[in-house]
Design a protein around this motif. Structure first.
Motif, mmCIF file in Angstrom:
data_model
loop_
_atom_site.group_PDB
_atom_site.id
_atom_site.type_symbol
_atom_site.label_atom_id
_atom_site.label_comp_id
_atom_site.label_asym_id
_atom_site.label_seq_id
_atom_site.Cartn_x
_atom_site.Cartn_y
_atom_site.Cartn_z
ATOM 1 N N PHE A 127 14.417 5.770 4.622
ATOM 2 C CA PHE A 127 14.260 7.106 4.033
ATOM 3 C C PHE A 127 14.757 6.948 2.613
ATOM 4 O O PHE A 127 14.008 7.971 1.842
ATOM 5 N N LEU A 128 15.679 6.451 2.384
ATOM 6 C CA LEU A 128 16.328 6.525 0.889
ATOM 7 C C LEU A 128 15.366 5.896 -0.208
ATOM 8 O O LEU A 128 15.105 6.538 -1.149
ATOM 9 N N ASN A 129 14.429 4.891 0.278
ATOM 10 C CA ASN A 129 13.648 4.262 -0.679
ATOM 11 C C ASN A 129 12.290 4.902 -0.649
ATOM 12 O O ASN A 129 11.801 4.981 -1.903
ATOM 13 N N LEU A 134 9.165 8.612 -4.186
ATOM 14 C CA LEU A 134 8.520 9.830 -4.367
ATOM 15 C C LEU A 134 9.243 10.256 -5.891
ATOM 16 O O LEU A 134 8.271 11.029 -6.666
ATOM 17 N N GLN A 135 10.171 10.208 -6.184
ATOM 18 C CA GLN A 135 11.017 10.631 -7.356
ATOM 19 C C GLN A 135 10.140 10.126 -8.542
ATOM 20 O O GLN A 135 9.927 10.704 -9.604
ATOM 21 N N PRO A 139 2.271 5.849 -6.726
ATOM 22 C CA PRO A 139 1.352 6.202 -5.465
ATOM 23 C C PRO A 139 1.130 4.864 -4.586
ATOM 24 O O PRO A 139 0.128 4.162 -4.516
ATOM 25 N N ILE A 140 2.109 4.630 -3.725
ATOM 26 C CA ILE A 140 2.099 3.577 -2.951
ATOM 27 C C ILE A 140 1.151 3.712 -1.601
ATOM 28 O O ILE A 140 1.023 4.835 -1.286
ATOM 29 N N ILE A 141 0.563 2.546 -1.035
ATOM 30 C CA ILE A 141 -0.301 2.569 0.038
ATOM 31 C C ILE A 141 0.281 2.057 1.255
ATOM 32 O O ILE A 141 -0.437 2.159 2.145
ATOM 33 N N LEU A 142 1.163 1.180 0.918
ATOM 34 C CA LEU A 142 1.562 0.347 1.988
ATOM 35 C C LEU A 142 3.148 0.037 1.914
ATOM 36 O O LEU A 142 3.538 -0.001 0.663
ATOM 37 N N LEU A 175 6.508 10.551 4.378
ATOM 38 C CA LEU A 175 5.271 9.963 4.415
ATOM 39 C C LEU A 175 4.095 10.850 4.150
ATOM 40 O O LEU A 175 2.922 10.336 3.905
ATOM 41 N N PHE A 176 4.161 12.086 4.587
ATOM 42 C CA PHE A 176 2.868 13.010 4.545
ATOM 43 C C PHE A 176 2.997 13.080 2.903
ATOM 44 O O PHE A 176 1.587 13.584 2.385
ATOM 45 N N TYR A 177 3.654 12.893 1.921
ATOM 46 C CA TYR A 177 3.442 12.907 0.350
ATOM 47 C C TYR A 177 2.669 11.940 -0.120
ATOM 48 O O TYR A 177 2.362 11.978 -1.231
ATOM 49 N N PHE A 178 2.286 10.855 0.661
ATOM 50 C CA PHE A 178 1.795 9.584 0.256
ATOM 51 C C PHE A 178 0.305 9.688 1.257
ATOM 52 O O PHE A 178 0.335 9.091 2.372
ATOM 53 N N PRO A 179 -0.639 10.022 0.627
ATOM 54 C CA PRO A 179 -2.085 9.998 1.311
ATOM 55 C C PRO A 179 -2.419 8.556 1.536
ATOM 56 O O PRO A 179 -2.309 7.776 0.824
ATOM 57 N N ASN A 180 -3.031 8.300 2.949
ATOM 58 C CA ASN A 180 -3.504 7.180 3.422
ATOM 59 C C ASN A 180 -2.331 5.984 3.097
ATOM 60 O O ASN A 180 -2.690 4.907 3.367
ATOM 61 N N ILE A 181 -1.152 6.167 3.396
ATOM 62 C CA ILE A 181 -0.134 5.261 3.404
ATOM 63 C C ILE A 181 0.130 4.599 4.801
ATOM 64 O O ILE A 181 -0.369 5.437 5.978
#
Length: 198
Positions: A127-129, A134-135, A139-142, A175-181
């Motif tokens: 959660f913290l990471n 996000l801050q 754009p991470i995918i994995l 996780l919703f803030y990262f598409p296709n993660i």
């Protein structure tokens, strides 16, 4: 470049110590600490990159550790981990974002107060990471973790009633803030850098 970054980190840490009332170390002392720290880190990395042969069996029969694998070209991967100091009730949280060349784009290491079970601790670290990434708007995918219970909880369609249910819901929301993660479980040997940071 690594030496410059390590020296800058030491200066920044020393500045924080001075701001909070501690006396400053000399520039020579900081430079020596920075060099020593980087040398220890590089030595630790070599330890994991060069497995030591412990028997006379042929190499084919020896179990090779699973190593970190880079993401696809043009993508970023986040590795997360947590560690605990039970005597002081402190959780260490560590993360690293790397590109397809294996270069670190960003690293994170932070202590936080608490005493949880291992899966709750790993979920809190996740959660913290994710908040941190996000801050930074990376754009991470994995996302990779060596916490199987956390990975399974995030990948299941239903959230079972458990002691870390709320953490899993909060992580899923981020996780919703990262598409296709995607979140995957890896062995500890493939998560060495974030483990060291934790």
């Amino acid at each position: 470049m690594e030496h410059i970054i390590c020296t800058l980190w030491c200066i920044w840490t020393e500045r924080n110590q001075v701001v909070h009332g501690k006396s400053a170390r000399s520039a020579v002392s900081l430079a020596a600490f920075s060099s020593n720290y980087l040398n220890n880190f590089c030595a630790a990395q070599l330890k994991y990159k060069q497995p030591v042969a412990t028997s006379s069996l042929p190499p084919a029969s020896a179990a090779t550790p699973t190593l970190w694998q880079p993401p696809l070209r043009g993508h970023l991967k986040l590795n997360v981990d947590a560690a605990i100091d039970e005597s002081r009730h402190i959780i260490g949280v560590g993360a690293v974002v790397r590109n397809s060349s294996g270069h670190a784009i960003a690293v994170f290491s932070m202590p936080t107060v608490g005493h949880f079970s291992s899966h709750e601790m790993e979920a809190k670290a996740m959660f913290l990471n994710l908040n941190w990434v996000l801050q930074l708007q990376l754009p991470i995918i994995l996302v990779e973790t060596d916490a199987l219970l956390v990975s399974n909880a995030l990948n299941s369609n239903t959230v079972a009633t458990s002691s870390f249910k709320n953490l899993i819901i909060n992580i899923s929301s981020l996780l919703f803030y990262f598409p296709n993660i995607s979140v995957t479980h890896v062995k500890r040997t493939a998560n060495v850098v974030s483990d060291s940071l934790a």
